[in-house]
Design an enzyme around this catalytic site. Structure first.
Site, short mmCIF file in Angstrom:
data_model
loop_
_atom_site.label_atom_id
_atom_site.label_comp_id
_atom_site.label_asym_id
_atom_site.label_seq_id
_atom_site.Cartn_x
_atom_site.Cartn_y
_atom_site.Cartn_z
N GLU A 227 0.88 -1.16 0.00
CA GLU A 227 0.00 0.00 0.00
C GLU A 227 0.91 1.21 0.00
OE1 GLU A 227 -2.65 0.36 3.43
OE2 GLU A 227 -2.51 2.50 3.05
N CYS A 264 -3.04 7.37 5.55
CA CYS A 264 -3.05 7.05 4.12
C CYS A 264 -4.40 7.39 3.51
CB CYS A 264 -2.71 5.58 3.91
SG CYS A 264 -3.58 4.49 5.04
#
Lengths: 492, 492
Positions: A227, A264
């Site tokens: 990620e 994020c």
């Protein structure tokens, strides 16, 4: 459990390989109990772990307490996924000797891949670190884990690793089920180790791409679930801006500055109508003193990246400051800053604006019409989440912008914000590049276990050699598909 | 449908991109009907296609007829997978405003990835080619397909592509849903096209690795599902060799020489006990004239590779010929050849013996004890399938060899052979490198559709913006997980 700088990686991965068959063949109930034991032991060490985490990351203790609860909740969720057993995808086709050609007895399920390397994140010292989602899902899958601890929270990583290792030991499992290593170059070597069969990563594009390239460049490529970076676009429709500008401004700033913008899922690009007072509201709110002042970031390197990123943004032609203060070199904390541009400014600077700037900042992009908005959205990079604030009375923009966002993201949110991630059966935390290296999977939620499993079919295999889950009488009472038809377990 | 040498690839992939949203949003029933239409149209062209295939591949018409039936059966199976709908993995967690933090309404399912590149195989002109498994599963997933036809069956590829394209047109879909291109360099460029979101491939390690490296080396890496090479180990236990040497010898030779050994599932390495008469039986059987003589291979290139491979094998120290004839340069067909070595010979030549030699040949490896066998098996590369012939009276070897094989393969067969692949719900056709580039997925069977789907979660999304499958009342009557509990559809 071993914490190693770089020595002896081979013996650590060998231990993981040796532990793999036993760990893979554990009863689901036993593996579920292991996950719960880890959760319990982490919870029991809470008063020790939270101050350690705070000291190393500067994250607020309340936030860290929530994150620890999420981490133990995650382990407990995976325990229930194992007990449920549907994740095994048990599928049985009985033999049909009369078919042309005669069909054998075929039984398919998912098996653990083998030892998994986990890379921890700076910004989630619990939930995406040593005992975080990647470790929990790999252990749930039945894969030994070698975690590379983070330099941003060394002591917390070590202590957490100790707790996981002790839990493994208390459970009577070989030490090879879990190990902890340190050092950037050790991490690189870990991905190259033949014993490692998959890797999970949360971090920057630069580091993630480097490790991804190593993983797929191996003589035997392995899946690398990274990620990396996400700008999490948010669209505010003219109707929404008209109806609730002040609420939206307030919520937006709260989402952007949550945890000093170090999520994020932080919204990075906000598409706002040209004709609105939302921008003014944001400026006013930020000028009112209601917004946070300078706040410490996770570490100096991250603060430096933030100031570099801001300088980069501010140097672009066509971008102006809406409100907030520039965090310059030498600052000890990050101050929120909101920038604005228009469609031309976005088009001219698309590459830079498509990069995540980690920290409390976002860029407003003013669009003049629905058509212009939808064109702009079509040029967005992949993202973890995308949000649309809209009124029912705007059907064209509503469906067009929704569709444009949905095609770019792993999670689409209506009249809400990307931050705040429920760990549940239905969560998806992933998305097209550069959000992740692999949009086919999630790193959060029940289905993240699937990343560490591979299908195996047993053909004409006698009952005593079959895994319990594949045996005729459905002893584990899991969802199965038998001869093409779903069979729900009796308990459902 | 467009058949192109190299020109205009951009406009083909643009058409695919433009067709993608419409195709993705088609009702499942409509997409199922499209697959059935393609199957029906292929079946209707059977008398035309079979001779075309025979002329270009030299494969026997009976075999080709079976392969065409398998290809249409595959399309029809996928239609039933769509109607069943469980493949969508619909998962709903209702909002819980009382939770800390409050939980939004979350709905997860799988969506099509976007346009898929399909590379066709030389050895399956139907089942792994233009309308084969990769195309069928990508279309089933809702992804437009751009197929790169094979130089080994150009006319068949073109005609098949025409039939698929006409089916798409008859169904009222845009032509961008399916296209056919030709040429090796066009294939390379196809994998680089930004519009392409995944690729399926069946072929050699050299070609597959080259394309894989391009796919994962893109600025935005894409999943590349390649089936490359497999030696499909078979173990014969001392007990099995004693009890039924002649049957095993006969079945082994039948499996090795089936389709002139041109199956990815052909058994390549056969582990036989030292003290047996199996090897003698094989020699006798091959000397008896019951075995096929020289047979045409798919094309000259494949025959050349076979003779090269044989020469390579025969040059190894410690390998002897059991029976059969060397196919040398200048031969017009391939003749079966069986070689033999022992544990030392295997260890000394492991790298070469781990490579698939495509054609009617296999290598027997004599083992002296169960321990030696299991040690040898631990050094095998990944494979599509592994087989164990054993008696119940040999518990140690039985469980040890089974476990050793299982860990290396995607399908493990007891007392059977790797060739012959049922297309069904429970089939797995995949395996660890170099069998495939990605052991997490199958290229055959119902679950192969999963390769072309990505999860998306809808958060707090209003009913009218939700896909039908995610709507509250379960209008499609699919298996769902709601608030953690499985809900089987009413029809189950």
């Amino acid at each position: 459990m071993t914490t190693t700088q770089s020595t002896d990686l081979g013996s650590i991965t060998t231990a993981a390989t040796e532990a793999a068959p036993l760990f893979a063949s554990m009863a689901l109930e036993d593996r579920a109990a292991l996950l719960e034991r880890i959760a319990g032991n982490l919870e029991a060490a809470r008063e020790e772990l939270l101050p350690l985490a705070h000291a190393e990351t500067s994250l607020a203790e309340a936030r860290l307490a929530g994150e620890l609860a999420r981490t133990t909740g995650q382990l407990n969720l995976f325990a229930s996924v194992l007990r449920d057993g549907a994740y095994l995808e048990v599928t049985i086709d009985h033999a049909d000797p009369g078919a042309t050609p005669p069909r054998p007895d075929l039984r398919r399920w998912l098996e653990p891949l083998g030892p998994v390397a986990v890379f921890t994140a700076s910004n989630f010292p619990f939930a995406f670190s040593v005992a975080g989602g990647d470790t929990a899902s790999a252990l749930a899958a039945g894969c030994p884990v070698v975690v590379k601890g983070h330099s941003g929270h060394v002591e917390l990583s070590r202590r957490t690793a100790q707790i996981v290792a002790e839990s493994v030991q208390e459970h009577g499992l070989p030490a090879g089920v879990f190990a902890h290593v340190e050092g950037r170059e050790t991490g690189v070597r870990l991905v190259r180790e033949p014993a490692i069969k998959a890797a999970g990563f949360t971090g920057s594009i630069a580091a993630g791409r480097r490790l991804f390239d190593i993983a797929v460049g191996r003589p035997d490529p392995i899946p690398f679930y990274g990620e990396l970076s996400s700008i999490n676009p948010v669209v505010i429709s003219p109707g929404a801006a008209d109806a609730r500008a002040s609420t939206i401004a307030e919520q937006l700033l709260a989402s952007v500055t949550l945890g000093v913008g170090q999520f994020c899922t932080k919204p990075g690009l906000i598409f706002v109508p040209t004709a609105d007072d939302l921008t003014a509201q944001i400026a006013q709110l930020m000028g009112s003193g209601a917004q946070p002042g300078p706040a410490k970031m996770l570490n100096q390197g991250i603060l430096d990246s933030f100031t570099d990123g801001l300088r980069n943004l501010c140097s672009l032609t066509g971008l102006d400051i809406v409100a907030g203060e520039m965090t310059g070199p030498g600052a000890t904390g990050a101050t929120p800053l909101v920038l604005v541009t228009d469609a031309d400014g976005f088009r001219a600077n698309r590459e830079t604006l498509s990069e995540e700037c980690f920290g409390p900042t976002c860029v407003l992009v003013r669009y003049a019409s629905s058509d212009e908005l939808i064109d702009l959205l079509s040029h967005l990079p992949g993202a973890l989440a995308g949000c649309l604030h809209v009124e029912d009375s705007e059907p064209f923009l509503r469906s067009g912008a929704f569709e444009a966002l949905r095609s770019k993201v792993g999670r689409v949110v209506l009249n809400g914000w990307p931050t705040g991630l429920a760990v549940s059966w239905s969560m998806n935390h992933g998305g097209p590049w550069p959000a992740t290296t692999n949009a086919m999977h999630t790193s959060v939620g029940a289905t993240s276990i699937r990343r560490f499993l591979r299908p195996v079919t047993y053909q004409d295999v006698a009952a005593d050699l079959l895994p319990v889950a594949l045996q005729e009488g459905n002893p584990l009472q899991v969802l199965r598909r038998v001869d093409g038809r779903l069979e729900a377990p009796a308990s459902t």
